[in-house]
Design a protein around this motif. Structure first.
Motif, mmCIF file in Angstrom:
data_model
loop_
_atom_site.group_PDB
_atom_site.id
_atom_site.type_symbol
_atom_site.label_atom_id
_atom_site.label_comp_id
_atom_site.label_asym_id
_atom_site.label_seq_id
_atom_site.Cartn_x
_atom_site.Cartn_y
_atom_site.Cartn_z
ATOM 1 N N LEU A 80 0.748 -1.312 0.088
ATOM 2 C CA LEU A 80 0.181 0.126 -0.066
ATOM 3 C C LEU A 80 0.764 1.354 0.046
ATOM 4 C CD1 LEU A 80 -2.635 -1.055 2.664
ATOM 5 C CD2 LEU A 80 -2.942 -1.292 0.296
ATOM 6 N N PRO A 81 0.187 2.440 -0.409
ATOM 7 C CA PRO A 81 1.187 3.654 -0.408
ATOM 8 C C PRO A 81 1.760 4.016 0.720
ATOM 9 C CG PRO A 81 -0.537 3.857 -2.113
ATOM 10 C CD PRO A 81 -0.786 2.600 -1.109
ATOM 11 N N ALA A 82 0.925 3.857 1.907
ATOM 12 C CA ALA A 82 1.219 4.091 3.363
ATOM 13 C C ALA A 82 2.328 3.287 3.785
ATOM 14 C CB ALA A 82 -0.007 3.945 4.363
ATOM 15 N N ASP A 83 2.604 2.006 3.033
ATOM 16 C CA ASP A 83 3.691 1.179 3.539
ATOM 17 C C ASP A 83 4.945 1.974 3.089
ATOM 18 O OD1 ASP A 83 2.106 -0.771 4.756
ATOM 19 O OD2 ASP A 83 1.771 -1.693 2.491
ATOM 20 N N VAL A 84 5.073 2.856 2.151
ATOM 21 C CA VAL A 84 6.112 3.490 1.607
ATOM 22 C C VAL A 84 6.478 4.753 2.161
ATOM 23 C CG1 VAL A 84 7.124 4.242 -0.463
ATOM 24 C CG2 VAL A 84 5.713 2.343 -0.726
ATOM 25 N N ILE A 85 5.177 5.772 1.938
ATOM 26 C CA ILE A 85 5.717 7.059 2.642
ATOM 27 C C ILE A 85 5.385 7.238 4.083
ATOM 28 C CG2 ILE A 85 5.136 7.972 0.494
ATOM 29 C CD1 ILE A 85 2.470 8.997 1.525
ATOM 30 N N GLY A 86 4.334 6.214 4.651
ATOM 31 C CA GLY A 86 3.666 6.498 6.209
ATOM 32 C C GLY A 86 2.620 6.575 6.312
ATOM 33 N N THR A 87 2.034 6.660 7.371
ATOM 34 C CA THR A 87 0.587 7.106 7.590
ATOM 35 C C THR A 87 0.185 7.611 9.147
ATOM 36 O OG1 THR A 87 -1.639 5.796 7.497
ATOM 37 C CG2 THR A 87 0.170 4.960 9.041
ATOM 38 N N GLN A 88 -0.743 8.063 9.265
ATOM 39 C CA GLN A 88 -1.375 8.576 10.582
ATOM 40 C C GLN A 88 -1.948 7.695 11.401
ATOM 41 O OE1 GLN A 88 -4.082 11.683 9.202
ATOM 42 N NE2 GLN A 88 -2.606 13.369 9.839
ATOM 43 N N SER A 94 -4.924 9.371 23.936
ATOM 44 C CA SER A 94 -4.894 10.856 23.696
ATOM 45 C C SER A 94 -5.981 11.451 22.746
ATOM 46 C CB SER A 94 -3.574 11.235 23.120
ATOM 47 O OG SER A 94 -3.358 10.967 21.928
ATOM 48 N N GLY A 95 -6.592 10.438 22.007
ATOM 49 C CA GLY A 95 -7.570 10.861 20.985
ATOM 50 C C GLY A 95 -7.087 11.822 20.009
ATOM 51 N N GLU A 96 -5.654 11.306 19.635
ATOM 52 C CA GLU A 96 -5.136 12.329 18.676
ATOM 53 C C GLU A 96 -4.397 11.326 17.554
ATOM 54 O OE1 GLU A 96 -2.351 15.005 20.522
ATOM 55 O OE2 GLU A 96 -3.757 16.436 21.246
ATOM 56 N N PHE A 97 -3.963 11.855 16.304
ATOM 57 C CA PHE A 97 -3.450 11.078 15.469
ATOM 58 C C PHE A 97 -1.874 11.617 15.495
ATOM 59 C CE2 PHE A 97 -7.689 10.868 13.481
ATOM 60 C CZ PHE A 97 -7.623 9.461 13.248
ATOM 61 N N THR A 98 -1.069 10.567 15.412
ATOM 62 C CA THR A 98 0.501 10.789 15.067
ATOM 63 C C THR A 98 1.127 10.234 13.853
ATOM 64 O OG1 THR A 98 0.925 8.741 16.519
ATOM 65 C CG2 THR A 98 0.760 10.834 17.837
ATOM 66 N N VAL A 99 1.940 11.006 13.304
ATOM 67 C CA VAL A 99 2.348 10.413 12.057
ATOM 68 C C VAL A 99 3.504 9.518 12.202
ATOM 69 C CG1 VAL A 99 3.693 11.060 9.963
ATOM 70 C CG2 VAL A 99 2.009 12.629 11.037
ATOM 71 N N LYS A 100 3.635 8.120 11.536
ATOM 72 C CA LYS A 100 4.681 7.249 11.502
ATOM 73 C C LYS A 100 5.021 7.333 10.040
ATOM 74 C CE LYS A 100 5.289 2.329 11.992
ATOM 75 N NZ LYS A 100 4.790 0.952 12.292
ATOM 76 N N GLN A 101 6.343 7.905 10.055
ATOM 77 C CA GLN A 101 6.950 7.867 8.771
ATOM 78 C C GLN A 101 7.535 6.354 8.111
ATOM 79 O OE1 GLN A 101 10.119 10.461 9.631
ATOM 80 N NE2 GLN A 101 8.960 12.244 9.453
ATOM 81 N N GLY A 102 7.232 6.360 6.920
ATOM 82 C CA GLY A 102 7.598 5.176 6.404
ATOM 83 C C GLY A 102 9.277 4.937 5.802
ATOM 84 N N PRO A 103 9.303 3.886 5.257
ATOM 85 C CA PRO A 103 10.835 3.627 4.837
ATOM 86 C C PRO A 103 11.372 4.758 3.858
ATOM 87 C CG PRO A 103 9.456 1.985 3.746
ATOM 88 C CD PRO A 103 8.485 2.856 4.971
ATOM 89 N N VAL A 104 10.611 5.551 3.303
ATOM 90 C CA VAL A 104 11.138 6.464 2.346
ATOM 91 C C VAL A 104 12.114 7.518 2.766
ATOM 92 C CG1 VAL A 104 9.258 8.123 2.294
ATOM 93 C CG2 VAL A 104 10.375 7.530 -0.011
ATOM 94 N N PHE A 105 11.845 7.531 4.317
ATOM 95 C CA PHE A 105 12.523 8.670 4.974
ATOM 96 C C PHE A 105 13.996 8.189 5.247
ATOM 97 C CE2 PHE A 105 8.247 10.179 5.642
ATOM 98 C CZ PHE A 105 8.451 11.674 5.637
ATOM 99 N N ILE A 136 1.662 13.566 4.356
ATOM 100 C CA ILE A 136 0.971 12.496 4.988
ATOM 101 C C ILE A 136 -0.091 13.242 5.655
ATOM 102 C CG2 ILE A 136 0.994 10.728 6.933
ATOM 103 C CD1 ILE A 136 4.016 10.489 6.175
ATOM 104 N N GLY A 137 -1.464 12.921 5.258
ATOM 105 C CA GLY A 137 -2.539 13.772 5.840
ATOM 106 C C GLY A 137 -2.461 15.206 5.223
ATOM 107 N N ASP A 138 -2.337 16.111 6.370
ATOM 108 C CA ASP A 138 -2.479 17.537 5.696
ATOM 109 C C ASP A 138 -1.019 18.274 5.915
ATOM 110 O OD1 ASP A 138 -5.006 17.392 5.355
ATOM 111 O OD2 ASP A 138 -5.652 17.839 7.375
ATOM 112 N N THR A 139 -0.189 17.207 6.463
ATOM 113 C CA THR A 139 1.256 17.848 6.606
ATOM 114 C C THR A 139 2.404 17.230 5.706
ATOM 115 O OG1 THR A 139 0.834 17.693 9.116
ATOM 116 C CG2 THR A 139 3.132 18.049 8.506
#
Length: 324
Positions: A80-88, A94-105, A136-139
């Motif tokens: 999936l694209p998220a497996d490459v670039i990362g996802t939220q 906490s009720g919040e989303f955090t960004v997990k960066q993918g292996p492209v970094f 990723i998302g809005d960031t």
């Protein structure tokens, strides 16, 4: 025109790198040079060949010979694209989303068997390769510098492959075709790699500062106006061959874009530098043009029916145009 010795001391920085890489790879000097051209000109490289030709080993070895971060992504049909670039990732506490960066970094990304994944996954690399950033998302997150994608692919005729989108292919500076080794090289491979415990590890030989210096030296490589005009004519002849007296009517669907012209100039500079010169010659352009243009010249259905491939068209252009 600058004299050759100006680039010699800087060129000597590459000798430990060559020794480290050639301690693992056998008879692949041309491939190593092409990978170096990409690294020295901020360009991505696509390697094509049947399985078993050490494409992955070549990329991994070159990456390990650099003191840069390295990540490998194995492209598969279920990726999936998220497996490459990362996802939220949602955190229920906490009720919040955090960004997990993918292996492209990473500085060097090996996209292994890139055409085993569908187009939506391949396209996940478009923004990263062109703009050196990922959204990723809005960031939007900047990628580490330097950033290189070194990808391998199997011939599209093989089962289970997907053709790369044209926009994706055009972002690769070079497309390098890998063939079977010669008899002597294959015997040397047996001697070096025939044991179970054979080493495939290259020691780091280039620092990031060395790479930056090498890249600046390549940028300063002199290119005469006549060579630039010849370079532009080579690319333009793939778009409008009739203007140059070439009988290629109906064989070319699309020719090289201005991005191809820029890539050819940068690659020719790097080729001249690797050969110990501080200036570009028409021969540099001719030697590197097939790797720059073969994936950017789209042949027509008529050409495919006649089994005319892009490499043949590029060869006809280079053989026909007068050399300054």
């Amino acid at each position: 025109m600058p004299s050759d010795p100006a680039s010699v001391p800087t060129r000597a920085l590459l000798e430990p790198f060559y020794r480290a890489v050639e301690g693992v790879l056998v008879g692949q000097r041309g491939l190593i040079d092409r990978l170096l051209i990409g690294l020295l000109t901020d360009g991505h490289v696509l390697l094509e060949g049947v399985p078993g030709l050490a494409k992955t080993l070549a990329v991994r070895t070159v990456a390990r010979a650099l003191r840069l971060t390295f990540r490998r992504i194995q492209f598969t049909p279920d990726l999936l694209p998220a497996d490459v670039i990362g996802t939220q990732v949602y955190n229920p506490r906490s009720g919040e989303f955090t960004v997990k960066q993918g292996p492209v970094f990473a500085n060097v990304v090996l996209a292994d068997e890139i055409n085993r994944a569908p187009a939506k996954v391949q396209s996940a690399l478009l923004e990263a390769m062109q703009e050196h950033q990922v959204t990723i998302g809005d960031t939007t997150f900047p990628l580490p510098r330097p950033f290189f994608v070194l990808a391998t692919q199997n011939p599209i005729e093989q089962e289970g492959t997907y053709p790369l989108p044209e926009a994706q292919v055009d972002r690769f500076m070079l497309k390098v075709l890998i063939d079977y080794p010669g008899k002597e090289d294959e015997l040397a491979i047996l001697d070096r790699m025939g044991s179970v415990d054979a080493s495939t590890h290259a020691e780091p030989a280039l620092e990031a500062a060395d790479l930056a210096l090498l890249r600046r030296t390549v940028d300063e490589t002199y290119t005469d106006t006549k060579v630039k005009q010849y370079l532009v004519d080579v690319v333009r002849a793939t778009r409008k061959p009739a203007e140059y007296g070439l009988d290629l009517a109906g064989l070319i669907q699309y020719g090289g874009s201005p991005r191809a012209t820029l890539a050819l100039l940068r690659a020719a500079k790097a080729h001249a530098f690797l050969n110990g010169r501080g200036y570009v010659t028409p021969e540099d352009v001719k030697r590197i043009a097939p790797d720059v243009l073969r994936h950017r010249v789209m042949v027509s259905y008529e050409a495919e029916a006649e089994d005319t491939r892009p490499d043949e068209i590029v060869k006809r252009v280079l053989d026909h145009l007068p050399v300054p």
